[in-house]
Design an enzyme around this catalytic site. Structure first.
Site, PDB file in Angstrom:
ATOM      1  CD  GLU A  69     -14.778  42.501  43.905  1.00  0.00           C
ATOM      2  OE1 GLU A  69     -14.944  42.383  45.139  1.00  0.00           O
ATOM      3  OE2 GLU A  69     -15.726  42.520  43.092  1.00  0.00           O
ATOM      4  CD  GLU A  76     -21.442  42.211  46.611  1.00  0.00           C
ATOM      5  OE1 GLU A  76     -20.863  43.304  46.467  1.00  0.00           O
ATOM      6  OE2 GLU A  76     -20.962  41.260  47.261  1.00  0.00           O
ATOM      7  CG  HIS A  77     -20.344  42.092  41.036  1.00  0.00           C
ATOM      8  ND1 HIS A  77     -19.527  43.134  40.672  1.00  0.00           N
ATOM      9  CD2 HIS A  77     -19.766  41.535  42.130  1.00  0.00           C
ATOM     10  CE1 HIS A  77     -18.503  43.208  41.493  1.00  0.00           C
ATOM     11  NE2 HIS A  77     -18.620  42.241  42.387  1.00  0.00           N
ATOM     12  CG  HIS A  93     -18.396  38.378  45.064  1.00  0.00           C
ATOM     13  ND1 HIS A  93     -17.550  38.554  43.992  1.00  0.00           N
ATOM     14  CD2 HIS A  93     -18.469  39.580  45.678  1.00  0.00           C
ATOM     15  CE1 HIS A  93     -17.111  39.798  43.981  1.00  0.00           C
ATOM     16  NE2 HIS A  93     -17.653  40.443  44.987  1.00  0.00           N
TER      17      HIS A  93
END
Length: 407
Positions: free
Chosen positions: A118, A39-40, A36
């Protein structure tokens, strides 16, 4: 790299989907959240596309870009005017070939904190937000790739160093670990030539060395979890392990979820919300992933209602389905509703591109749509009862209750 082209001239747009076969299950204990995190990081610039340029180019072409990560995959999606295809492929190639050229400590530190925020926003500070994390940890053993969420743990994100992150990228962000789908207003010959031009030169890498997970021991006694949150009313979650996606038993279990909690005509909604009036809402769903699946029923109590009453009714209705097949008309209604929703979600070329990539990676056939619809249509009422009896026993479930309490 697998390349699949889907031609549709209904609108002058093109969707580019790059599906990498890497998710949180490809991480390891102590180093979670990397899939993840990337992904950023993949949106923070590469050799010839500095941070911010990709978004500016896409927006000028009337488009946008996004991505999502799960336990099994990380998927990047771009949508823009059809004449933007060449630029989109140039960007994709530059990110794949040159991302780590610009990956430095300040970028890692910045996005690490973005991801940690997040986690706080989506889970820790959100009403009922910790449910998903608690259920995953209870359903799967500590050394299993589905035990931790894609968001990762704070301590692992803090401990991640540049060498760890670069190594993760070098292992999984390689052409032979990706499926590329181009969908929309394209000329297939020209699109293929552009793919060859911008991506064809990238060398094949070693196959990623993925963690291996033996099948976990079955859950043989109900696991009860009780926690509190700053909410107004209790909520209960009943969760079970299930078969992997595209397993032969998936359609029957998916339709069992629809019969039990798929909308206002479902058994649980009519019982809990309409008849007994003890719940504000209830839903059921099954999600099949690469290694296994999860079946979950979720119900929110009305004020003053003991959540144990919800659990008792849900247990009763699941047992009733396991004991006797639904009527053919009830099953057909569930099949029709599922198919209509599924096809409606495929209206956009980008959604179709994502589904085609999923079929290619998970079903081994990018042209699986017709077979997918048929396998749900082929389910018989008795198969739904058999699936419920096999997979939804009270002794194999995790029951989470979240009660109101001021933080």
């Amino acid at each position: 790299m697998r390349v699949i082209l889907h031609e549709d001239h209904a609108t002058p747009t093109v969707g580019v989907v790059t599906w990498f076969r890497v998710g949180s299950k490809d991480e390891m204990v102590g180093k979670t959240g990397f899939a993840h995190l990337f992904e950023h990081l993949m949106f923070k610039g590469s050799t010839h596309v500095p941070d911010g340029l990709m978004d500016r180019l896409l927006e000028e072409a009337g488009g946008w870009s996004n991505a999502f990560t799960s336990s099994d995959m990380t998927v990047y999606q771009d949508l823009a005017a059809a004449n933007f295809l060449e630029t989109a492929l140039w960007i994709a190639a530059d990110r794949l070939a040159g991302h780590t050229d610009t990956l430095d400590q300040p970028k890692l530190d910045n996005q690490r904190e973005v991801v940690r925020n997040e986690r706080r926003q989506s889970y820790e500070n959100r009403p009922y937000g910790m449910a998903e994390l608690l259920i995953q940890e209870a359903l799967w053993p500590k050394n299993h790739g589905y035990h931790w969420s894609t968001i990762g743990y704070h301590e692992d994100l803090v401990a991640a160093d540049l060498a760890d992150v670069r190594s993760f990228f070098a292992s999984y962000y390689v052409p032979n670990n990706a499926t590329l789908v181009i969908a929309g207003d394209i000329d297939p010959k020209k699109a293929r030539a552009l793919v060859e031009k911008y991506l064809g030169w990238l060398p094949r890498a070693a196959e990623p060395k993925r963690p291996s997970y033996p099948p976990p021991a079955p859950i043989t006694a109900e696991v009860k979890l009780v926690t509190t949150d700053e909410v107004q009313v209790p909520r209960v979650y009943l969760s079970w392990r299930g078969p992997a996606g595209y397993h032969a038993e998936e359609p029957a279990l998916d339709l069992a979820a629809a019969v039990l909690g798929g909308g206002k005509s479902s058994r649980l909604y009519k019982r809990l919300v309409f008849a007994d009036r003890i719940a504000q809402d209830v839903s059921a769903h099954f999600a099949g992933e690469e290694l296994a699946g999860t079946f979950q029923i979720e119900a929110t109590a009305k004020p003053g209602i003991d959540p144990q009453r919800l659990i008792a009714v849900i247990t009763e209705e699941v047992a009733r389905l396991a004991a006797a097949a639904p009527e053919p008309a009830e099953l057909e209604r569930a099949q029709n509703s599922r198919e209509a929703s599924f096809l409606s979600n495929l209206e956009s070329v980008l959604a179709r591109g994502i589904q085609i990539a999923a079929y290619d990676v998970l079903a081994g056939d990018p042209d699986y749509l017709g077979k997918d619809l048929l396998r749900y249509r082929a389910v018989k009422p008795g198969e739904v009862a058999v699936a419920a009896k096999k997979w939804l026993a009270p002794s194999s479930r995790v029951v989470l209750t979240i009660n109101p309490e001021t933080k």
